[in-house]
Design an enzyme around this catalytic site. Structure first.
Site, PDB file in Angstrom:
ATOM      1  N   PHE B   6       0.943  -1.122  -0.035  1.00 19.05           N
ATOM      2  CA  PHE B   6      -0.120   0.055  -0.150  1.00 19.05           C
ATOM      3  C   PHE B   6       0.971   1.280   0.010  1.00 19.05           C
ATOM      4  O   PHE B   6       0.544   2.235  -0.793  1.00 19.05           O
ATOM      5  CB  PHE B   6      -0.928   0.058   1.079  1.00 19.05           C
ATOM      6  CG  PHE B   6      -2.060  -0.964   1.013  1.00 19.05           C
ATOM      7  CD1 PHE B   6      -3.106  -1.078   0.104  1.00 19.05           C
ATOM      8  CD2 PHE B   6      -2.032  -2.166   1.952  1.00 19.05           C
ATOM      9  CE1 PHE B   6      -4.087  -1.752  -0.102  1.00 19.05           C
ATOM     10  CE2 PHE B   6      -3.267  -2.929   1.783  1.00 19.05           C
ATOM     11  CZ  PHE B   6      -4.062  -2.846   0.745  1.00 19.05           C
ATOM     12  N   GLU B 166     -10.571 -12.869  12.566  1.00 21.82           N
ATOM     13  CA  GLU B 166     -11.008 -13.282  11.380  1.00 21.82           C
ATOM     14  C   GLU B 166     -10.969 -14.871  11.097  1.00 21.82           C
ATOM     15  O   GLU B 166     -11.722 -15.478  10.728  1.00 21.82           O
ATOM     16  CB  GLU B 166     -10.486 -12.446  10.286  1.00 21.82           C
ATOM     17  CG  GLU B 166     -11.028 -11.027  10.183  1.00 21.82           C
ATOM     18  CD  GLU B 166      -9.695 -10.070   9.621  1.00 21.82           C
ATOM     19  OE1 GLU B 166      -8.834 -10.490   8.985  1.00 21.82           O
ATOM     20  OE2 GLU B 166     -10.342  -8.881   9.265  1.00 21.82           O
ATOM     21  N   ALA B 311      -3.703  -0.655   6.584  1.00 24.33           N
ATOM     22  CA  ALA B 311      -3.475  -0.117   5.237  1.00 24.33           C
ATOM     23  C   ALA B 311      -3.948   1.286   4.915  1.00 24.33           C
ATOM     24  O   ALA B 311      -2.895   1.804   4.166  1.00 24.33           O
ATOM     25  CB  ALA B 311      -4.354  -0.968   4.332  1.00 24.33           C
TER      26      ALA B 311
END
Lengths: 414, 414
Positions: B6, B166, B311
């Site tokens: 990024f 997650e 990010a």
């Protein structure tokens, strides 16, 4: 049932409501739609797009147990086979056995070529090949010596059958269109893609006029087609075609297959490609309870030609085995296996294909659409179909390829 | 520019029409959308769905050369760096350098844990993890010893940050829903998924009430959440939590990262995670022409907190570096870097997420939809977005996962 390919899986599915207990053994966890494997190798599709887990396909069929394992030996007389497991071996007894483990690439005694010219039979093969093809352009970009750079941009595809033709056509398209404008030191469209067939024509299983059309379409896509001269040697730096050495860093083997070595376990004579010559009912001579189907089997049709090693033939054989087992359980007989040939198709590249339906033969754009729809139709599972369709649509309009990702860790250099 | 993540990619793009010649060096050929990496590890997406070739992204930007290479050394005083190439090393000179090579997992001195508890930073990591997770259920299915079977169905996820949460939530969903009815000897929903956080709460970067909601949502999905007790040891057979040894064949490391080792080449003091403490203008102390951005950099904000390793921060830093370089070329100054925090979100599993937008905090289904739309919006490239959306829609309605394919050749046994 050993092998979850077209023959094995179709046999299992055709035994859906039969009063049997089925164990399906496969060394992988998935059924692979092999006709599209070249699309994974050329970065058009990702691996899961053309594969579906066997357990998922069969989860509603309660008479099946799926086992991810390799078979190490078969005792045809005792009717047992041995699974090679992590925590020790395991013996399975069977009443009926279907062996359908397919084929692998063969180098006709030149096994050292394998290191320089990999083949394409599994998803792992396809991902290795994708990596090799994509890295070749990266290496060419960072190479300063012009000869070495040309060698990185020289691709040799050995074998003019459907796989070789598909790979060569797609690779030429990648070089000419997909990579256009992305490099600064090289012009990818100058890449040399050569398709090498030792026999007199490409797609030898097709009528002669379609072979000629395929050659023309390949040449239009930028592929050099070489026929009639066999490859005499393959090294890390290139291949020798007749007396000429052609520098090429990337060579793909699409020239020959031999049957899976599991045929040897049966203790019957095999043909020279390692296939099991089966009786007209697809059983092994002397072992009426052991069936062989798909690419591992060889059987002459009434017209004297062998049943071809294609997906529809494998499916038909698998279904026939299921029918034979059902009939045996009822104590009745069935007619011997007969291959129904619905036609033969091969894609060449963007908007180029050949189709032979016996009475109808066509090539070019129409054949390409026909090929595309036929393959989408036969691809297993809703999700795969829609993802593949989407990737193809995008690829078609943009010339881009969805899966241009180099994987494989530490040696991804320059 | 070193690193196509990024920070690096956003810096390059922000220099689009600037009068500079840019070389973007990355060891891979692709930009990776790291926030969705856990989806590849849990077989929801395939690797190419979340990655795009750097050359393709940048092909219209003519002032950029993309090089796939590793950087072996940097000479900060001579302003050169060395590329590690296949055909020998190559030296690049620079006027300005941006180092943005990110972070890798760290085991805090317990490096031998790495073999048993792999981390998740690259696509290769994700594919290895996918293979490991899927194989665990296969091994459990063929295991006859009940204790060994339970160990194959026991999963430990170490680290209660966003990645751990997650992974744990998705893995519980796979065990409870995706694999339902597919096995014959095991009940996948009996799998034990444990999320282990040494600190007092999961998602520590969120407000306390959202942490508590995340824990409740995880427990509803079937995850056992353990907080306040650190992991003391990890072996091939399990992990030791405080004084208790928990048998588990599959352990994932989501507990710590350290910066890429390239920071060491600069010859300046690093923080204890290996990050480069940068000046407010993102340059390296004493080297005004060398910038560091993204996870490799550490910088305190005005409120005393460090810029987080997420990010959006990396993108903002990348853009700031581009702005700084443009300003230098014009001989003007710019304000120091300031991180603009737009909020913090984490997904937990099917229809469960937490969102913290400062003034607005929410969790559950609404948060999940917010997370989903935000991630689709930021995913690069039309094709990826539509394929991801399609895979997610199918996954949502069918509980199926598109990429449940075990790759990796010879040791795929049982």
């Amino acid at each position: 049932m050993v092998g979850g390919g077209f023959a094995g899986l179709w046999a299992v599915r055709a035994l859906k409501s039969a009063p049997v207990r089925i164990t399906l053994v496969d060394r992988g966890n998935h059924h692979l739609f092999q006709p599209l494997l070249y699309q994974v190798a050329t970065a058009g599709l990702s691996a899961p797009d053309i594969a579906a887990p066997l357990r998922q396909i069969l989860r509603r069929q309660k008479n099946v147990v799926v086992r991810m394992a390799t078979v190490s030996t078969i005792d045809a007389d005792a009717k047992t086979l041995e699974l090679d497991c992590d925590g020790g071996n395991e013996t399975l007894a069977f009443d009926y056995l279907l062996l359908a483990t397919g084929a692998t690439h063969a180098y006709f005694g030149n096994e050292r070529w394998a290191a320089h010219a990999p083949g394409l039979k599994t998803l792992d093969d396809a991902l290795d090949l994708r990596r090799k093809l994509l890295l070749a352009f990266e290496r060419a970009e960072s190479e300063t010596d012009p000869d070495a750079r040309d060698a990185w941009l020289s691709f040799g595809i050995i074998g003019g059958g459907p796989t070789g033709v598909e790979l060569a056509g797609t690779l030429a398209e990648i070089a000419r269109h997909t990579l256009q404008g992305e490099f600064r030191n090289i012009d990818p469209s100058r890449a040399r893609v050569r398709l090498i067939e030792a026999g007199p024509r490409v797609l030898a299983s097709f009528p002669e006029d379609l072979s000629e059309k395929a050659r023309k379409q390949l040449e239009r896509l930028g592929v050099e087609v070489s026929t009639g001269t066999p490859v005499k040697d393959i090294t890390a730096d290139g291949y020798r075609l007749g007396e000429t050495f052609v520098p090429a860093k990337t060579i793909v083997w699409a020239a020959g297959v031999s049957a899976s070595p599991l045929g040897e376990c049966l203790g019957v004579p095999l043909d020279k490609a390692g296939r099991v010559p089966v009786e007209p009912d697809l059983t092994v001579p002397g072992h009426p309870d052991i069936f062989v189907a798909g690419d591992l089997a060889t059987l002459k049709q009434a017209n004297g030609k062998p049943v071809p090693g294609v997906a529809p033939a494998a499916k038909q054989m698998g279904k026939h085995v299921a029918k034979a087992i059902r009939a045996r359980l009822k104590g009745v007989g069935i007619a011997p296996f007969r291959y129904r040939d619905f036609g033969n198709l091969a894609t060449i590249g963007r908007m180029a294909a050949v189709v032979d339906l016996g009475a109808w033969k066509f090539s070019g754009i129409v054949a390409w659409w026909f090929w595309l729809l036929a393959h989408l139709f036969f691809l297993i599972g809703f999700r795969n179909r829609s993802v593949v369709l989407l990737n193809w649509s995008v690829a078609y309009w943009t010339h881009q390829r969805a899966a241009r990702i180099i994987l494989g860790g530490d040696d991804t250099r320059c």
